[in-house]
Write a protein that holds these residues in place. Structure first.
Motif, PDB file in Angstrom:
ATOM      1  N   GLN A   1       0.779  -1.179   0.000  1.00  0.00           N
ATOM      2  CA  GLN A   1       0.199   0.083   0.018  1.00  0.00           C
ATOM      3  C   GLN A   1       0.964   1.486   0.014  1.00  0.00           C
ATOM      4  OE1 GLN A   1      -2.640  -0.763   3.303  1.00  0.00           O
ATOM      5  NE2 GLN A   1      -4.230  -1.058   2.257  1.00  0.00           N
ATOM      6  N   VAL A   2       1.823   1.378   0.821  1.00  0.00           N
ATOM      7  CA  VAL A   2       2.596   2.472   0.911  1.00  0.00           C
ATOM      8  C   VAL A   2       3.348   2.805  -0.338  1.00  0.00           C
ATOM      9  CG1 VAL A   2       4.778   3.107   2.221  1.00  0.00           C
ATOM     10  CG2 VAL A   2       2.918   2.456   3.276  1.00  0.00           C
ATOM     11  N   ASN A   3       4.144   1.754  -1.046  1.00  0.00           N
ATOM     12  CA  ASN A   3       4.910   1.887  -2.252  1.00  0.00           C
ATOM     13  C   ASN A   3       3.644   2.462  -3.272  1.00  0.00           C
ATOM     14  OD1 ASN A   3       7.216   1.324  -1.437  1.00  0.00           O
ATOM     15  ND2 ASN A   3       6.873  -0.765  -1.672  1.00  0.00           N
ATOM     16  N   ILE A   4       2.491   1.971  -3.442  1.00  0.00           N
ATOM     17  CA  ILE A   4       1.472   2.219  -4.337  1.00  0.00           C
ATOM     18  C   ILE A   4       1.009   3.776  -4.306  1.00  0.00           C
ATOM     19  CG2 ILE A   4      -0.649   2.020  -5.691  1.00  0.00           C
ATOM     20  CD1 ILE A   4      -0.333  -1.161  -5.243  1.00  0.00           C
ATOM     21  N   PHE A   5       0.751   4.087  -2.972  1.00  0.00           N
ATOM     22  CA  PHE A   5       0.426   5.341  -2.670  1.00  0.00           C
ATOM     23  C   PHE A   5       1.268   6.271  -2.806  1.00  0.00           C
ATOM     24  CE2 PHE A   5      -3.383   3.190  -0.313  1.00  0.00           C
ATOM     25  CZ  PHE A   5      -4.009   3.584  -1.038  1.00  0.00           C
ATOM     26  N   THR A   6       2.745   5.958  -2.488  1.00  0.00           N
ATOM     27  CA  THR A   6       3.586   6.829  -2.716  1.00  0.00           C
ATOM     28  C   THR A   6       3.911   7.342  -4.137  1.00  0.00           C
ATOM     29  OG1 THR A   6       5.206   5.961  -0.928  1.00  0.00           O
ATOM     30  CG2 THR A   6       6.282   7.434  -2.609  1.00  0.00           C
ATOM     31  N   ASN A   7       3.717   6.288  -5.133  1.00  0.00           N
ATOM     32  CA  ASN A   7       3.592   6.396  -6.395  1.00  0.00           C
ATOM     33  C   ASN A   7       2.506   7.256  -7.083  1.00  0.00           C
ATOM     34  OD1 ASN A   7       6.046   5.120  -6.933  1.00  0.00           O
ATOM     35  ND2 ASN A   7       4.969   3.100  -7.304  1.00  0.00           N
ATOM     36  N   ILE A   8       1.152   7.098  -6.487  1.00  0.00           N
ATOM     37  CA  ILE A   8       0.224   8.163  -6.866  1.00  0.00           C
ATOM     38  C   ILE A   8       0.470   9.490  -6.481  1.00  0.00           C
ATOM     39  CG2 ILE A   8      -2.170   8.351  -6.378  1.00  0.00           C
ATOM     40  CD1 ILE A   8      -2.590   5.313  -5.894  1.00  0.00           C
ATOM     41  N   ILE A   9       0.901   9.647  -5.437  1.00  0.00           N
ATOM     42  CA  ILE A   9       1.212  10.904  -4.844  1.00  0.00           C
ATOM     43  C   ILE A   9       2.272  11.553  -5.730  1.00  0.00           C
ATOM     44  CG2 ILE A   9       1.852  12.417  -2.883  1.00  0.00           C
ATOM     45  CD1 ILE A   9       0.708  10.383  -0.927  1.00  0.00           C
ATOM     46  N   THR A  10       3.375  11.122  -6.062  1.00  0.00           N
ATOM     47  CA  THR A  10       4.322  11.417  -6.791  1.00  0.00           C
ATOM     48  C   THR A  10       3.741  11.969  -8.181  1.00  0.00           C
ATOM     49  OG1 THR A  10       5.955  10.151  -5.740  1.00  0.00           O
ATOM     50  CG2 THR A  10       6.600  11.013  -7.656  1.00  0.00           C
ATOM     51  N   PHE A  11       3.005  10.902  -8.848  1.00  0.00           N
ATOM     52  CA  PHE A  11       2.178  11.446  -9.945  1.00  0.00           C
ATOM     53  C   PHE A  11       1.353  12.893  -9.850  1.00  0.00           C
ATOM     54  CE2 PHE A  11      -1.463  11.128 -12.631  1.00  0.00           C
ATOM     55  CZ  PHE A  11      -1.092  10.910 -13.876  1.00  0.00           C
ATOM     56  N   PHE A  12       0.541  12.955  -8.907  1.00  0.00           N
ATOM     57  CA  PHE A  12      -0.045  14.035  -8.423  1.00  0.00           C
ATOM     58  C   PHE A  12       0.705  15.363  -8.496  1.00  0.00           C
ATOM     59  CE2 PHE A  12      -3.869  11.107  -7.843  1.00  0.00           C
ATOM     60  CZ  PHE A  12      -4.611  11.916  -8.504  1.00  0.00           C
ATOM     61  N   ILE A  13       1.893  15.161  -7.842  1.00  0.00           N
ATOM     62  CA  ILE A  13       2.892  16.328  -7.592  1.00  0.00           C
ATOM     63  C   ILE A  13       3.393  16.819  -8.888  1.00  0.00           C
ATOM     64  CG2 ILE A  13       5.184  16.766  -6.606  1.00  0.00           C
ATOM     65  CD1 ILE A  13       4.555  15.320  -4.253  1.00  0.00           C
ATOM     66  N   VAL A  14       3.775  15.864  -9.704  1.00  0.00           N
ATOM     67  CA  VAL A  14       4.414  16.413 -10.911  1.00  0.00           C
ATOM     68  C   VAL A  14       3.223  16.695 -11.760  1.00  0.00           C
ATOM     69  CG1 VAL A  14       5.154  15.104 -13.259  1.00  0.00           C
ATOM     70  CG2 VAL A  14       6.254  14.397 -11.028  1.00  0.00           C
ATOM     71  N   LEU A  15       2.145  16.274 -11.814  1.00  0.00           N
ATOM     72  CA  LEU A  15       0.829  16.950 -12.786  1.00  0.00           C
ATOM     73  C   LEU A  15       0.532  18.305 -11.985  1.00  0.00           C
ATOM     74  CD1 LEU A  15      -1.029  16.168 -14.912  1.00  0.00           C
ATOM     75  CD2 LEU A  15      -2.648  15.258 -13.085  1.00  0.00           C
ATOM     76  N   ILE A  16       0.551  18.503 -10.816  1.00  0.00           N
ATOM     77  CA  ILE A  16       0.247  19.746 -10.284  1.00  0.00           C
ATOM     78  C   ILE A  16       1.626  20.777 -10.559  1.00  0.00           C
ATOM     79  CG2 ILE A  16      -0.091  21.117  -8.148  1.00  0.00           C
ATOM     80  CD1 ILE A  16      -1.587  18.752  -6.990  1.00  0.00           C
ATOM     81  N   ALA A  17       2.652  20.599 -10.451  1.00  0.00           N
ATOM     82  CA  ALA A  17       3.555  21.277 -10.663  1.00  0.00           C
ATOM     83  C   ALA A  17       3.634  21.563 -12.306  1.00  0.00           C
ATOM     84  CB  ALA A  17       5.064  20.511 -10.637  1.00  0.00           C
ATOM     85  N   LEU A  18       3.243  20.749 -13.112  1.00  0.00           N
ATOM     86  CA  LEU A  18       3.165  20.969 -14.773  1.00  0.00           C
ATOM     87  C   LEU A  18       2.196  21.945 -15.010  1.00  0.00           C
ATOM     88  CD1 LEU A  18       4.108  20.254 -17.541  1.00  0.00           C
ATOM     89  CD2 LEU A  18       2.524  18.411 -17.355  1.00  0.00           C
ATOM     90  N   GLY A  19       0.954  21.803 -14.121  1.00  0.00           N
ATOM     91  CA  GLY A  19       0.075  22.811 -14.501  1.00  0.00           C
ATOM     92  C   GLY A  19       0.315  24.188 -14.041  1.00  0.00           C
ATOM     93  N   PHE A  20       0.985  24.153 -12.609  1.00  0.00           N
ATOM     94  CA  PHE A  20       1.435  25.601 -12.457  1.00  0.00           C
ATOM     95  C   PHE A  20       2.611  26.191 -13.473  1.00  0.00           C
ATOM     96  CE2 PHE A  20       0.214  24.695  -8.224  1.00  0.00           C
ATOM     97  CZ  PHE A  20      -0.651  25.845  -7.739  1.00  0.00           C
ATOM     98  N   ILE A  21       3.358  25.392 -14.065  1.00  0.00           N
ATOM     99  CA  ILE A  21       4.345  25.867 -15.018  1.00  0.00           C
ATOM    100  C   ILE A  21       3.521  26.497 -16.250  1.00  0.00           C
ATOM    101  CG2 ILE A  21       6.234  25.085 -16.575  1.00  0.00           C
ATOM    102  CD1 ILE A  21       7.143  23.247 -14.257  1.00  0.00           C
ATOM    103  N   LEU A  22       2.657  25.515 -16.695  1.00  0.00           N
ATOM    104  CA  LEU A  22       1.866  25.969 -17.816  1.00  0.00           C
ATOM    105  C   LEU A  22       1.244  27.179 -17.678  1.00  0.00           C
ATOM    106  CD1 LEU A  22       0.379  22.507 -19.068  1.00  0.00           C
ATOM    107  CD2 LEU A  22       2.302  23.982 -20.360  1.00  0.00           C
TER     108      LEU A  22
END
Length: 306
Positions: free
Chosen positions: A85-106
């Motif tokens: 659970q921890v490994n998968i949720f870590t990957n999910i949160i990482t995915f959202f962090i990258v997506l949000i950062a990309l949104g702010f950059i755009l």
């Protein structure tokens, strides 16, 4: 302190870019062109370093949390569940962090501001993911999230996939790594486990029952082989003392099929136990019942005697 070393560089760069623009205004000799360049792109670097710092901090938190759950111990069902659970949720949160950062950059670029705003508009990020779920890559991500909640398998589970037997070694957001018994690695998309059946030998516990098949002539006394199986199991530490069964499971035209069921504390031990039992039973038959090894009978009839 070593565990925090991956956080030092992104945190330092974040603080550096936070103070860079105010610091430049204090120095009159710096050309205005450089100041304009920093004002134009400095916030982009700040967004990147903030996302980098957040991901590094998340990984440190994951490492600290998982250090309390040892999957190398024998009774590791709870530990494997937490690791999965921890490994998968870590990957999910990482995915959202990258997506949000990309949104702010755009959003920072006027020419593509509408693209950035679109990431946060209407149904938001979740709507974007659901809208793109038909694509294979994003579909695999959705499957990874589903695996995190339903947990059809966990880290170190023994599984059979595409007729390959191995252990779940790594669970990522869009693919799973299976360590095959001969040290090969099988890379499987997450969608495979949602769409196709597979065998999980350690779904509820690490204990496992192994099978050993022996083929012998009909002259072999089954009870003698059954007694020998009991002696073999009692003499090895591989057996957990639970399952000890020998049965005739099939009768063919030339041989009978005997199946031995034996149990062990986990799948690697079960593999070693099956190999050990098979070798010892064959050795017992060679030394004590060599005439009962599989054979083919041919009857010759002299027609002159008829």
């Amino acid at each position: 302190m070593r565990k925090y070393k991956n956080l030092v560089l992104p945190l330092f760069l974040t603080l550096f870019f936070v103070g860079l623009e105010p610091a430049l205004t204090l120095f009159r000799f710096i050309p205005a062109r450089i100041i304009d360049l920093v004002q134009s792109y400095g916030h982009l670097l700040l967004i990147i370093t903030l996302a980098w710092s957040a991901i590094a901090l998340l990984k440190i938190f994951r490492k600290l949390l998982l250090s309390n759950f040892d999957i190398s111990k024998e009774d590791n069902l709870k530990s494997r569940k937490v690791h999965t659970q921890v490994n998968i949720f870590t990957n999910i949160i990482t995915f959202f962090i990258v997506l949000i950062a990309l949104g702010f950059i755009l959003i920072s670029f006027e020419s593509i501001r509408k693209i950035g705003i679109g990431l946060f508009a209407s149904a938001g990020i979740a709507g974007i993911i659901l809208g793109l779920a038909a694509q294979r890559v994003i579909g695999a991500v959705i499957a990874g999230i589903q695996i995190a909640f339903t947990q059809p398998f966990r880290i170190d589970d023994a599984v059979i996939i595409e007729n390959e037997w191995g252990w779940i070694e790594e669970i990522n957001l869009n693919y799973v790594v299976v360590r095959i018994w001969d040290k090969r690695r099988l890379i499987v998309p997450s969608t495979y486990f949602i769409e196709k059946p597979f065998q999980n030998w350690t779904r509820n516990s690490a204990e496992i029952v192994g099978t050993v098949f022996i083929y012998a002539d009909y002259t072999l006394p089954v009870q003698a082989l059954r007694d020998e199986l009991t002696r073999i199991l009692n003499a090895t530490e591989l057996w957990d003392g639970q399952v000890n069964v020998l049965q005739v499971t099939d009768a063919k035209e030339n041989t009978m099929e005997l199946r031995a069921l034996v149990s062990a504390k986990n799948s690697p031990t079960a593999w070693d136990l099956r190999v050990h039992v098979r070798e010892k039973l064959i050795e017992f038959m060679q030394h004590n019942y060599a005439d009962s090894l599989p054979k083919t009978r041919i009857q010759l009839q002299d027609k002159t005697m008829a």
